[in-house]
Design a protein around this motif. Structure first.
Motif, PDB file in Angstrom:
ATOM      1  N   GLY A  41       0.757  -1.240   0.000  1.00  0.00           N
ATOM      2  CA  GLY A  41       0.000   0.000   0.000  1.00  0.00           C
ATOM      3  C   GLY A  41       0.785   1.286   0.000  1.00  0.00           C
ATOM      4  N   GLY A  42       2.061   1.234  -0.370  1.00  0.00           N
ATOM      5  CA  GLY A  42       2.842   2.461  -0.477  1.00  0.00           C
ATOM      6  C   GLY A  42       3.032   3.154   0.856  1.00  0.00           C
ATOM      7  N   ALA A  43       2.596   4.417   0.923  1.00  0.00           N
ATOM      8  CA  ALA A  43       2.831   5.224   2.116  1.00  0.00           C
ATOM      9  C   ALA A  43       2.148   4.650   3.351  1.00  0.00           C
ATOM     10  CB  ALA A  43       2.341   6.647   1.874  1.00  0.00           C
ATOM     11  N   ALA A  44       1.087   3.868   3.172  1.00  0.00           N
ATOM     12  CA  ALA A  44       0.432   3.234   4.319  1.00  0.00           C
ATOM     13  C   ALA A  44       1.414   2.317   5.049  1.00  0.00           C
ATOM     14  CB  ALA A  44      -0.789   2.439   3.857  1.00  0.00           C
ATOM     15  N   PHE A  45       2.199   1.566   4.272  1.00  0.00           N
ATOM     16  CA  PHE A  45       3.208   0.698   4.866  1.00  0.00           C
ATOM     17  C   PHE A  45       4.310   1.515   5.527  1.00  0.00           C
ATOM     18  CE2 PHE A  45       7.314  -1.460   4.571  1.00  0.00           C
ATOM     19  CZ  PHE A  45       7.047  -2.655   5.214  1.00  0.00           C
ATOM     20  N   VAL A  46       4.747   2.585   4.861  1.00  0.00           N
ATOM     21  CA  VAL A  46       5.799   3.438   5.417  1.00  0.00           C
ATOM     22  C   VAL A  46       5.380   3.965   6.781  1.00  0.00           C
ATOM     23  CG1 VAL A  46       7.154   5.548   5.105  1.00  0.00           C
ATOM     24  CG2 VAL A  46       6.662   4.077   3.139  1.00  0.00           C
ATOM     25  N   LEU A  47       4.135   4.399   6.895  1.00  0.00           N
ATOM     26  CA  LEU A  47       3.632   4.940   8.162  1.00  0.00           C
ATOM     27  C   LEU A  47       3.684   3.885   9.276  1.00  0.00           C
ATOM     28  CD1 LEU A  47       2.269   7.316   9.652  1.00  0.00           C
ATOM     29  CD2 LEU A  47       0.065   6.356   8.928  1.00  0.00           C
ATOM     30  N   VAL A  48       3.202   2.686   8.980  1.00  0.00           N
ATOM     31  CA  VAL A  48       3.202   1.616   9.991  1.00  0.00           C
ATOM     32  C   VAL A  48       4.630   1.212  10.329  1.00  0.00           C
ATOM     33  CG1 VAL A  48       2.450  -0.732  10.522  1.00  0.00           C
ATOM     34  CG2 VAL A  48       0.935   0.805   9.274  1.00  0.00           C
ATOM     35  N   TYR A  49       5.488   1.161   9.317  1.00  0.00           N
ATOM     36  CA  TYR A  49       6.886   0.805   9.566  1.00  0.00           C
ATOM     37  C   TYR A  49       7.559   1.809  10.495  1.00  0.00           C
ATOM     38  CZ  TYR A  49      11.894   0.384   8.859  1.00  0.00           C
ATOM     39  OH  TYR A  49      13.247   0.278   9.083  1.00  0.00           O
ATOM     40  N   LEU A  50       7.295   3.098  10.300  1.00  0.00           N
ATOM     41  CA  LEU A  50       7.891   4.122  11.162  1.00  0.00           C
ATOM     42  C   LEU A  50       7.456   3.914  12.606  1.00  0.00           C
ATOM     43  CD1 LEU A  50       7.535   7.308   8.911  1.00  0.00           C
ATOM     44  CD2 LEU A  50       9.597   5.982   9.365  1.00  0.00           C
ATOM     45  N   PHE A  51       6.170   3.627  12.806  1.00  0.00           N
ATOM     46  CA  PHE A  51       5.688   3.340  14.161  1.00  0.00           C
ATOM     47  C   PHE A  51       6.348   2.083  14.714  1.00  0.00           C
ATOM     48  CE2 PHE A  51       2.059   6.172  13.169  1.00  0.00           C
ATOM     49  CZ  PHE A  51       2.036   6.901  14.349  1.00  0.00           C
ATOM     50  N   ALA A  52       6.476   1.045  13.876  1.00  0.00           N
ATOM     51  CA  ALA A  52       7.082  -0.208  14.332  1.00  0.00           C
ATOM     52  C   ALA A  52       8.538  -0.002  14.719  1.00  0.00           C
ATOM     53  CB  ALA A  52       6.976  -1.267  13.232  1.00  0.00           C
ATOM     54  N   ALA A  53       9.275   0.790  13.929  1.00  0.00           N
ATOM     55  CA  ALA A  53      10.692   1.031  14.215  1.00  0.00           C
ATOM     56  C   ALA A  53      10.869   1.740  15.545  1.00  0.00           C
ATOM     57  CB  ALA A  53      11.324   1.850  13.091  1.00  0.00           C
ATOM     58  N   VAL A  54       9.996   2.713  15.830  1.00  0.00           N
ATOM     59  CA  VAL A  54      10.131   3.501  17.062  1.00  0.00           C
ATOM     60  C   VAL A  54       9.546   2.770  18.262  1.00  0.00           C
ATOM     61  CG1 VAL A  54       9.450   5.638  18.215  1.00  0.00           C
ATOM     62  CG2 VAL A  54      10.149   5.689  15.817  1.00  0.00           C
ATOM     63  N   LEU A  55       8.349   2.217  18.117  1.00  0.00           N
ATOM     64  CA  LEU A  55       7.634   1.650  19.264  1.00  0.00           C
ATOM     65  C   LEU A  55       8.046   0.222  19.594  1.00  0.00           C
ATOM     66  CD1 LEU A  55       4.034   3.005  18.542  1.00  0.00           C
ATOM     67  CD2 LEU A  55       5.837   4.007  19.971  1.00  0.00           C
ATOM     68  N   ILE A  56       8.579  -0.509  18.608  1.00  0.00           N
ATOM     69  CA  ILE A  56       9.000  -1.893  18.852  1.00  0.00           C
ATOM     70  C   ILE A  56      10.500  -2.050  18.618  1.00  0.00           C
ATOM     71  CG2 ILE A  56       8.765  -4.281  18.073  1.00  0.00           C
ATOM     72  CD1 ILE A  56       5.844  -3.767  17.555  1.00  0.00           C
ATOM     73  N   GLY A  57      11.003  -1.494  17.523  1.00  0.00           N
ATOM     74  CA  GLY A  57      12.422  -1.644  17.223  1.00  0.00           C
ATOM     75  C   GLY A  57      13.332  -0.986  18.236  1.00  0.00           C
ATOM     76  N   LEU A  58      13.037   0.263  18.607  1.00  0.00           N
ATOM     77  CA  LEU A  58      13.896   0.984  19.557  1.00  0.00           C
ATOM     78  C   LEU A  58      13.932   0.328  20.933  1.00  0.00           C
ATOM     79  CD1 LEU A  58      15.737   3.297  20.318  1.00  0.00           C
ATOM     80  CD2 LEU A  58      13.721   4.753  20.630  1.00  0.00           C
ATOM     81  N   PRO A  59      12.795  -0.004  21.554  1.00  0.00           N
ATOM     82  CA  PRO A  59      12.876  -0.687  22.855  1.00  0.00           C
ATOM     83  C   PRO A  59      13.622  -2.011  22.789  1.00  0.00           C
ATOM     84  CG  PRO A  59      10.641   0.108  22.455  1.00  0.00           C
ATOM     85  CD  PRO A  59      11.397   0.273  21.167  1.00  0.00           C
ATOM     86  N   THR A  60      13.472  -2.730  21.668  1.00  0.00           N
ATOM     87  CA  THR A  60      14.137  -4.028  21.538  1.00  0.00           C
ATOM     88  C   THR A  60      15.640  -3.875  21.386  1.00  0.00           C
ATOM     89  OG1 THR A  60      12.142  -4.923  20.478  1.00  0.00           O
ATOM     90  CG2 THR A  60      14.172  -6.191  20.246  1.00  0.00           C
ATOM     91  N   ILE A  61      16.071  -2.904  20.591  1.00  0.00           N
ATOM     92  CA  ILE A  61      17.511  -2.715  20.404  1.00  0.00           C
ATOM     93  C   ILE A  61      18.164  -2.264  21.709  1.00  0.00           C
ATOM     94  CG2 ILE A  61      17.686  -0.272  19.697  1.00  0.00           C
ATOM     95  CD1 ILE A  61      19.468  -1.155  17.413  1.00  0.00           C
ATOM     96  N   LEU A  62      17.441  -1.492  22.524  1.00  0.00           N
ATOM     97  CA  LEU A  62      17.976  -1.100  23.833  1.00  0.00           C
ATOM     98  C   LEU A  62      18.165  -2.324  24.723  1.00  0.00           C
ATOM     99  CD1 LEU A  62      16.044   2.204  24.661  1.00  0.00           C
ATOM    100  CD2 LEU A  62      18.388   1.932  23.845  1.00  0.00           C
ATOM    101  N   GLY A  63      17.244  -3.282  24.620  1.00  0.00           N
ATOM    102  CA  GLY A  63      17.398  -4.515  25.389  1.00  0.00           C
ATOM    103  C   GLY A  63      18.641  -5.283  24.983  1.00  0.00           C
TER     104      GLY A  63
END
Length: 447
Positions: free
Chosen positions: A38-60
């Protein structure tokens, strides 16, 4: 035993971590996962995933690595939780599994750098890809890429990985910016930016269940999570480093480079085809090595220079990721058995070359290797790591996050509870959907 190496500068660690994250996941897969979902729809969800899931996980993973100051496998034993060594072992295995076929794709990229300069694929990009992607030629370039990877790792953390990534990562950024500016100047690129940057919320609402797992898995892959790489790299840093600041920089730079890659690829496809071709929207080999190559071929003589530059960027990014995956097992053997680094790096490089010949001989194998890693191994490894950090090592992990940073107790406690709840649920759902998708359609090349 020789003294363990460390990063010489904070910038060296950050660029190495970004280099681990920035690779084929950003340039080979991100633009086409975007097109497929879905183009930008995916980009939007990916940005949220990177910040809300990726960042806490990488800190762990950073917390585990710096606290233990040893390789990703033995880290759990040193933290007095030997039963959880399985987490490090799974991460090591996952990274090696990915590198075995990742190197095959890296070999293709080398071939396409040459093919761009000579115009070798300009006549028929599909036929060219079919000729160079399998068989003895693919195996030979797979060997070249793996040898380059092992050579960098063999020189060590300071003289090999740090020096290489200090050159590689800035080079990738500069070249991608140049390519993005070039794509912007092409007539007909306007609709691409609407497709890529303006989310269709209706599409997102109707397809949220399928977009979220892809976006979360993409965040894992592109951030090198669940592979032992971030634990290993963090084991070389000092106590005065701020893990939240470093983690934020790594996630931010990696995400920005992924988005920047889309600003190169999506406009090029729109200019040449008026949309994202079906072969590209399907992702995988055909996306980068047929559709984008055709876009360069359509540019004529200019396409040789632009194509060579683009595939050289992909090659540099791929190498920066590959060295982090080989470093995980090399670090383990050097730490635990006091093996000499050079023969260890080349020895495992040779073993992974042999495993990867399956994927080089037949792309059906490569697709199966990638599906298993993307859908099962990565989310399973990340899930176990999240459980360990959140529920087993929680108080000590909180202390490690506060060490060297300005984060107070409330921020650190919020992080650990976010990891225990939101991140855990997101990763669990991703793993469940991945396993069920493979069960429904295994697609094993040997059946």
């Amino acid at each position: 035993m020789a003294q363990r190496e460390t990063w010489t500068t904070r910038a060296g660690f950050i660029l190495a971590a970004v280099g681990s994250a920035v690779g084929l996941g950003n340039i080979w897969q991100f633009p086409f996962k975007t097109a497929e979902n879905g183009g930008a729809a995916f980009v939007l969800v990916y940005l949220f995933a990177a910040v809300l899931i990726g960042l806490p996980t990488i800190l762990g993973e950073f917390a585990i690595g710096r606290r233990a100051k040893i390789n990703a496998v033995e880290a759990f034993d040193r933290l007095d939780h030997p039963a959880w060594t399985v987490v490090g072992g799974l991460g090591l295995f996952t990274g090696l599994w990915i590198l075995s076929y990742y190197s095959v794709v890296g070999g293709w990229v080398i071939r396409y750098v040459i093919g761009s300069l000579t115009g070798g694929y300009f006549g028929d990009t599909a036929a060219y890809f079919g000729a160079v992607s399998v068989g003895w030629e693919a195996i030979a370039f797979h060997a070249v890429f793996m040898a380059l990877t092992a050579g960098i790792v063999a020189f060590g953390v300071e003289d090999g990985i740090e020096k290489a990534t200090k050159l590689m990562v800035p080079s990738v950024v500069v070249m991608l910016v140049g390519l993005a500016v070039y794509a912007f100047t092409l007539g007909g690129s306007g609709p691409a930016y609407g497709y890529y940057l303006s989310p269709d919320l209706g599409y997102l609402a109707n397809n949220l269940g399928s977009v979220i797992p892809f976006a979360v898995s993409q965040a894992f892959f592109s951030l090198s999570l669940g592979m032992g790489a971030m634990i290993t790299y963090a084991s070389y840093i000092g106590e005065d480093e701020s893990l939240p600041a470093d983690g934020g920089l790594v996630v931010g730079l990696n995400t920005a480079i992924g988005v920047l890659a889309g600003l190169v690829v999506i406009p090029l496809l729109f200019v040449q085809f008026g949309t994202v071709p079906e072969s590209a929207a399907g992702g995988g080999p055909g996306a980068l090595f047929v559709s984008v190559a055709q876009a360069f071929a359509n540019l004529g003589m200019a396409g040789r220079a632009v194509g060579a530059l683009f595939f050289f960027v992909v090659l540099v990014a791929a190498l920066s990721s590959a060295i982090s995956l080989l470093e995980v097992v090399t670090s383990y053997c050097v730490d635990k058995y006091d093996w000499n680094r050079k023969p260890t790096a080349f020895g495992f490089g040779g073993a992974l070359f042999l495993l990867g010949t399956l994927a080089a001989w037949d792309t059906a194998w490569l697709g199966w290797f990638d599906t298993l890693a993307y859908s099962v191994l990565l989310p399973a490894s990340v899930l176990l790591g999240v459980i360990f950090v959140g529920w087993v090592y929680g108080p000590e992990a909180v202390d490690e996050i506060k060490q060297g940073s300005s984060a107070d107790a409330s921020v650190a406690n919020l992080w650990i509870w976010w990891l225990r709840t939101v991140v855990f649920v997101g990763v669990f759902i991703t793993l469940y959907l991945g396993v069920t998708s493979i069960y429904a359609s295994p697609g094993l090349p040997f059946l």
